[in-house]
Scaffold this motif. Sequence first.
Motif, PDB file in Angstrom:
ATOM      1  N   ASP A 162       1.028  -1.224   0.069  1.00 44.21           N
ATOM      2  CA  ASP A 162       0.058  -0.003   0.182  1.00 44.21           C
ATOM      3  C   ASP A 162       0.823   1.153  -0.150  1.00 44.21           C
ATOM      4  O   ASP A 162       0.745   2.054  -0.698  1.00 44.21           O
ATOM      5  N   VAL A 163       1.947   1.290   0.873  1.00 45.95           N
ATOM      6  CA  VAL A 163       2.930   2.508   0.910  1.00 45.95           C
ATOM      7  C   VAL A 163       3.267   2.642  -0.384  1.00 45.95           C
ATOM      8  O   VAL A 163       3.251   3.702  -1.053  1.00 45.95           O
ATOM      9  N   LEU A 216       5.505  11.061   3.491  1.00 45.37           N
ATOM     10  CA  LEU A 216       4.872   9.780   3.356  1.00 45.37           C
ATOM     11  C   LEU A 216       3.906   9.504   4.033  1.00 45.37           C
ATOM     12  O   LEU A 216       2.905   8.773   3.796  1.00 45.37           O
ATOM     13  N   ARG A 217       3.632  10.344   5.208  1.00 45.49           N
ATOM     14  CA  ARG A 217       2.295  10.280   5.952  1.00 45.49           C
ATOM     15  C   ARG A 217       1.240  11.080   5.443  1.00 45.49           C
ATOM     16  O   ARG A 217       0.280  10.943   5.922  1.00 45.49           O
TER      17      ARG A 217
END
Lengths: 110, 178
Positions: free
Chosen positions: A3-4, B2-3
């Motif tokens: 997913d990331v 990325l968050r």
Amino acid sequence: VTDVRAAVLWVIVGSGLVTVVPRVAPLALLSRVALPPALARWLGYVPVAVLAALLAQAVALPGGHPALPPHNLGALAILPALAVAARTRSLIATVVVGVAAMAALRLLVR
Amino acid sequence: LLRAPAPAVIATVFLINLRHVLYSAALAPHVRRVPAWQNALIGAELTDETFAIAAGHLRGNRQARAPWLFGLNVTAQATWVAATALGTLVGHALPDTQALGLDFALASMFAALLMMQVAGRPHARVAVAVAAIGALVAVGAALVVPSSWAVILAALFAATAGALLEGRRLAAPRRGLP
């Protein structure tokens, strides 16, 4: 984990698109059509407006915040640069004088 | 980074890049004789600096030659890459780049390009007014919104003022002429 990675891929592809499309679309499309005179006149003032905007931000907002001399030496160094630009209309002479004025001011104020 | 959710990141990148719509549109009348696919490549490499130099070169109704624009873009990008590599390799040997005033090169270049733009125009006084409005809006708006948006607002306000002022001058009856 997958997913990331997918999210990162989307960010890269999406960011690429929104970087390229605003640059390419107007140039590619508007160069193919006859512009109304009023729009052409308006576009003719965009370079002056943008250059004044970029210069004003670079000089008045060093590091992104408003400042006056002696905390903002650029506001002083730009004066000889503008004078040389008005006299010579030379890019390189203006940059050399601007950079030298900035170096000299930092030497004096420090 | 990325968050943050992907749409928020992409939207932010879009807003930072939005001012290039204006640059691209302003160059369009000067590339009528250039094939569309070459215009796409030329547009893809637009930056603040290359737009400023191209606009200075293309004053009035001048038509651009594609090789000149490609030369400008490739030179700018090659200089960027080479200077970055050089800085990475030997940058630590330089004592203090701030003391040398090198960070002021960009502002000086904008000053020279602005002066050339204003001086080379038929309606020089209108151009001076446009520059003043653009400078004020760019700084004032940057106190409230991100600086790249402030450039857009400044361009919209100042170019509109310029077009209106020039339109009024063109419409005004000229004294001394039959």
